[in-house]
Structure formats: structure tokens, C-alpha cells
Design an enzyme around this catalytic site. Structure first.
Site, short mmCIF file in Angstrom:
data_model
loop_
_atom_site.label_atom_id
_atom_site.label_comp_id
_atom_site.label_asym_id
_atom_site.label_seq_id
_atom_site.Cartn_x
_atom_site.Cartn_y
_atom_site.Cartn_z
N LYS A 11 -0.74 -7.75 0.46
CA LYS A 11 0.46 -7.86 -0.21
C LYS A 11 1.03 -6.42 0.94
O LYS A 11 2.76 -6.79 0.88
CB LYS A 11 1.12 -7.50 -1.73
CG LYS A 11 2.22 -6.66 -2.69
CD LYS A 11 3.62 -8.17 -1.75
CE LYS A 11 4.22 -7.09 -2.58
NZ LYS A 11 4.92 -6.94 -4.30
N LYS B 52 6.70 3.02 -4.01
CA LYS B 52 5.53 2.57 -4.44
C LYS B 52 4.55 1.90 -3.33
O LYS B 52 3.40 2.14 -3.57
CB LYS B 52 5.33 2.62 -5.66
CG LYS B 52 4.61 1.97 -6.51
CD LYS B 52 4.03 1.09 -7.37
CE LYS B 52 3.69 0.06 -6.66
NZ LYS B 52 2.67 -0.97 -7.94
#
Lengths: 307, 307
Positions: free
Chosen positions: A180, A248
Site C-alpha cells: 500500500k 498521512k
């Protein structure tokens, strides 16, 4: 159940975190025929899911009490740790042989720690972060990148099949999160490159729509040029995927780079530009608003897409 | 001929610059049925083209003397200026109403200057840089980005059709070069992002091949991830497209950015990394060798692809 697949009509699933992604995912599990017990901090999403056929739970422990597997879909590692290991957390009630499936995007390091802690009480864990955004969640068309044991992956396969279309066991615990992070690095770098290219065209007096069109079929072609390139042309920056969330996620990627000793030079730079979007009040805009940063760095001529 | 299309079997074409790209392109024009007169600094490529059915010329002026249109495919702007405007250059013999088609990658500014100079003697000009590499040139599958007048574009269309598959009139003179600069920006930025992502995976103990595979179908998917990602996995950096040429092209892009007042932040950084490849003797490697720079910046663990 413990050795077999988690099948619709049989398996009971707990689901914690009904945000922009979690809510449609939980809805797809209900639609697939799973018995789903949901919990969320704010009540509205729980009510909508209950109307769709889910059962409400008063907290993470209650959502996990009767569950074969618990899915969590939360903003970041501290949230996951609190929901799983905290007071009244998932781990306090999830039975031995049960499984935690963390579909949040958190660091590989935090994932491995959590998996080890849970293993001590006989609970299995898969990390299974997704890409594809809200649309992918709604359409059950997510890309799901999984880390963990093969046997656990096989058991969870029917659940993943109800949520996504491209499901890959990448490797051991944490590997889904590494994939990811890699995904978010590629997406961010490509958006930035497209933003620089289309801004150059426009400021040079050349139609950026023509440039995008000419580039799409060649070596420069990508899903990002197609989708986010069009958003830049339209100056339409409704998310999609919010700049502040990508900021983030790149923080997690840079942390992983530090741990693994990898110099993520352009990733670090693009993260600064996402931070610049947050600082100028555009944190909730789609990440393709990186084009606005290129505009701002290039003075005020044009000001494409300034609101 | 002057008002109509440049058709195979009718139009006479001069071709100057039989390099890695020019030679197969000239060959495709001969194969399409054009009468082609070729010139190149070194003789071997001329001999090969003559064996394929072209006529040899002693210099640019001779290649242009009987031509309806002259194609030049040269390394950079000074070469193009010398071949066209220099002593014994194309402009000294190309007839009024003739056309120069510059398929080199040079700056939009240099292009517009040259077009204006040629217009004064009644010679038309198109800028028509390409992407697709040597393979695209051999397969007559190039992407061709064209700047100039619509009528001139229409006349040259049959020539372009013999060389490429994706042919776009982007805008006025120089617009083809702006599109090419945009192309090189996107390609470089995407390669760098893929290099950072796959290096992170490998150094984190996760199989980068699995990560590439998982990412290909999603938002991170691109031709670059497919083709150059595979080259990185194989540590196979035979060009393809040479790092030193991409370095040159990004120099043109940054120059265009300066002229247009656009901050090309990541482009500038990636150009430094291409420069680092040149400095370490890898200038002739494929541009996907940017993965080597990421490796080097990340210390010597792994050293994937070091020769």
C-alpha cells in the site's frame, strides 16, 4: 468454522469503522449475505447499516463477541491499537481461532507488532489495506493488498471477494501495508508529474487537454493521467481521495523508508506539497489539487482552479 | 503537389539524420512507397538505407534539392539549426512551398525561431517530435505530437501515417515540442516514483514483483509500471531510451518551464538523478536505471542491478 473459509450465510463478521470507506464496505458484506455486526464512533452510519440489515454493537468488544472475524477500517495506527487492544477492545472478546482483518492503512511495523500480540492469545491477523477510493468501495471493486499466512488468506478470500476485484497475497504480515505504501508513492509521484506537465503546457499557451489526449496512448499513459489529468483540466478537486489522507499515507511510507534505509527523494518532496495544500486550507480537496501547488509556485498567471 | 497531400508514390522526401530513431523511420517511408533521399554524417546507415531502396545524398542541401518535404531527426537544436540554416544546409536548396518536418526533440522557442526564418523564404515547417522509442520507430508505431498549421498538418498526414499510430496536431508552431516536454516530464516522474516504490518493497523484505503485479490493475497502474517496473525487477537496463537523452530532454523541459514561469520541482530533482547516472558511467543505460540511483542513495544493501 475455524479451519474453513468465511462463507456468506455462515460466517459472522464484526466491523468497526464506518467512515467514507468502511460504510460502503460493510454494506457490501451485508449484501453478500454475511451476518455483520457494526460499531462506529458516531451513530448515524450505524443506523444506516442497521437499516440495510446489519446488527448494531455498543463498542468494539461487543462487535467482536460473537464474531468469526473482525474487520477494522480506521484512520491510523493509534486508532487501530485503541480499538483492538484498548479497554473494551476487539481483543478482549474475540475468541481463540478468530481473525482480525485490518483494512486500514497503517505502518508495516505497527502491523507486525499487533499481529504478534494477537498471536499470543491465539487470534490470527491479516493486514489488507485497499486502494480504489470511495468509488471502489461502493462498487465492490477495491484493490486489496494482503499480508499474512496463506491459510488465513484462503479463509478470508470470500470476504475479500465481496469487497474487491483485485486481491493479492503480497507476502507475510506487514507485506500488504508495504504494498500500500508503494501504491501511494507511485500515485503521488505520478499526480505531481502530470500536474507539472499540464501546467507547463497551459502556461506555454498550449491546450493541456490536447496534450493529455496525445500522451494517453503512449509511454506516458496512466490511470492517473486519465482520471486526475481530467480533474486538473476541469479544476474539479472534489474528493476522490483527500490530500490530507495522502499526506498521512506518505508519512507512513517515509517512515517505512527510514526503517528500510531507502531514500524516497521525490516522495518526500511531494509530501511537502500535500502539506502545503493542508496549510492553505485545501486538505479536504482531492489529491489532484497538487496542480494548485504547482500553480502557486508558478506565480499567479492563469490561476487555474483557484477557488 | 504543393497544395495536396504528400502521398506515397508521388512525394519526394529528403531525410537527414539516420540515428537509432531516424534509420528505421526512413526505412518505413521507403517501405510505404515514398521516394526517399537520405543523408547522415556517418556513411554506414546511408549504405543500409540505399540497399533498402533509398537514394544517397552528399549533404543536407543535396537531400533537399529535389524534395517536396524534408524530415530531420537530430540530437538537439544546434544540430537542427546547422543542418537547416548552415552552409550547404536544407534551406539553401529546399524550394518555395516545400516543407521542413522537424521530428527531433528541441525547444519550442528554437522551433518558433526556425519556423519564422523559413517562412520568410516561403518554406513551411512542422515540429513533430515523437515518443515510443526505437521499438516504436521500427514498428511504425510512434506517437507523433505536431505543432503548426492545420493545412500543413493535413498535407503531411500520409507521411506521419507511415511512421506512427497516434498522431495529434497539438497546436501552433512549437506546440508539438511543448507536448513532447510534457511527455518527458510525466515519463521521468513516473519512473522515479516506481523506482522508489519497488526499492522500498525490496528493502522491506517484500517481493517487488508481487507489489508490481498488485498495483498494475489499480490507480497506480501505468505503462511505466508495466514496462520499466519489469526492467527494474530484471535489473535489465539496456536501452530502450538512454538516460543521457532523457537528461537532455528534461533540460529542454526546464528551459521551457523557466520561459513560461512554471516551477517544475520534481522534474528538476529527477533530472539531477539522471545526471547522477551520467556521472557514474550509466548515461547509456535505459532511463529505468533511475532505480540504481535510488539504490545508491540507499546505501549498498541489496545493490539490485549493479553491474
Amino acid at each position: 468454522m475455524s479451519a474453513g473459509e468465511y462463507l456468506p450465510g455462515e460466517a459472522r463478521i464484526g466491523f468497526v469503522g464506518l467512515g467514507i470507506m468502511g460504510e460502503p464496505m460493510a454494506r457490501n458484506l451485508v449484501a453478500a449475505g454475511y451476518s455483520v455486526t457494526v460499531h462506529n464512533r458516531s451513530r448515524e452510519a450505524v443506523d444506516r447499516l442497521v437499516a440495510a440489515g446489519a446488527k448494531p454493537a455498543s463498542g468494539p468488544a461487543a462487535a467482536a463477541a460473537d464474531a468469526d472475524a473482525v474487520i477494522v477500517m480506521l484512520p491510523d495506527a493509534p486508532d487501530v491499537r485503541a480499538v483492538v487492544l484498548g479497554e473494551n477492545g476487539v481483543a478482549s472478546t474475540l475468541r481463540e481461532g478468530g481473525m482480525l482483518i485490518d483494512m486500514s492503512t497503517i505502518s508495516a511495523g505497527a502491523t507486525r507488532e499487533l499481529a504478534e500480540t494477537l498471536a499470543q492469545q491465539g487470534v490470527r491477523m491479516l493486514d489488507a489495506p485497499v486502494s480504489g477510493g470511495q468509488k471502489g468501495a461502493v462498487d465492490a471493486a477495491l484493490t486489496i493488498m494482503v499480508g499474512g499466512d496463506e491459510a488465513d488468506f484462503a479463509r478470508a478470500q470470500p470476504i475479500f471477494a465481496a469487497l474487491g476485484t483485485r486481491i493479492t497475497l503480497i507476502g507475510e504480515s506487514g507485506a500488504g501495508q508495504v504494498a500500500k505504501a508503494a501504491n501511494q508513492i507511485v500515485v503521488a509521484g505520478t499526480i505531481q508529474a502530470v500536474a507539472e506537465a499540464l501546467t507547463l503546457a497551459e502556461r506555454s499557451g498550449v491546450d493541456p487537454a490536447q496534450v493529455r489526449e496525445a500522451l494517453l496512448g503512449g509511454l506516458a499513459g496512466s490511470k492517473i493521467l486519465e482520471v486526475h489529468g481530467q480533474r486538473m483540466l476541469d479544476a474539479s478537486f472534489d474528493p476522490g481521495f483527500k490530500a490530507k489522507l495522502h499526506h498521512k499515507d506518505l508519512g507512513i511510507a517515509l517512515e517505512a523508508g527510514t526503517e528500510a534505509g531507502v531514500a524516497l527523494s521525490t516522495t518526500a518532496l511531494v509530501r511537502q506539497f500535500l502539506g502545503s495544500l493542508i496549510a492553505s486550507g485545501d486538505g479536504d480537496a482531492d489529491h489532484s489539487a497538487l496542480a494548485r501547488v504547482v500553480e502557486r509556485l508558478s506565480g499567479d498567471a492563469g490561476e487555474r482552479g483557484a477557488s
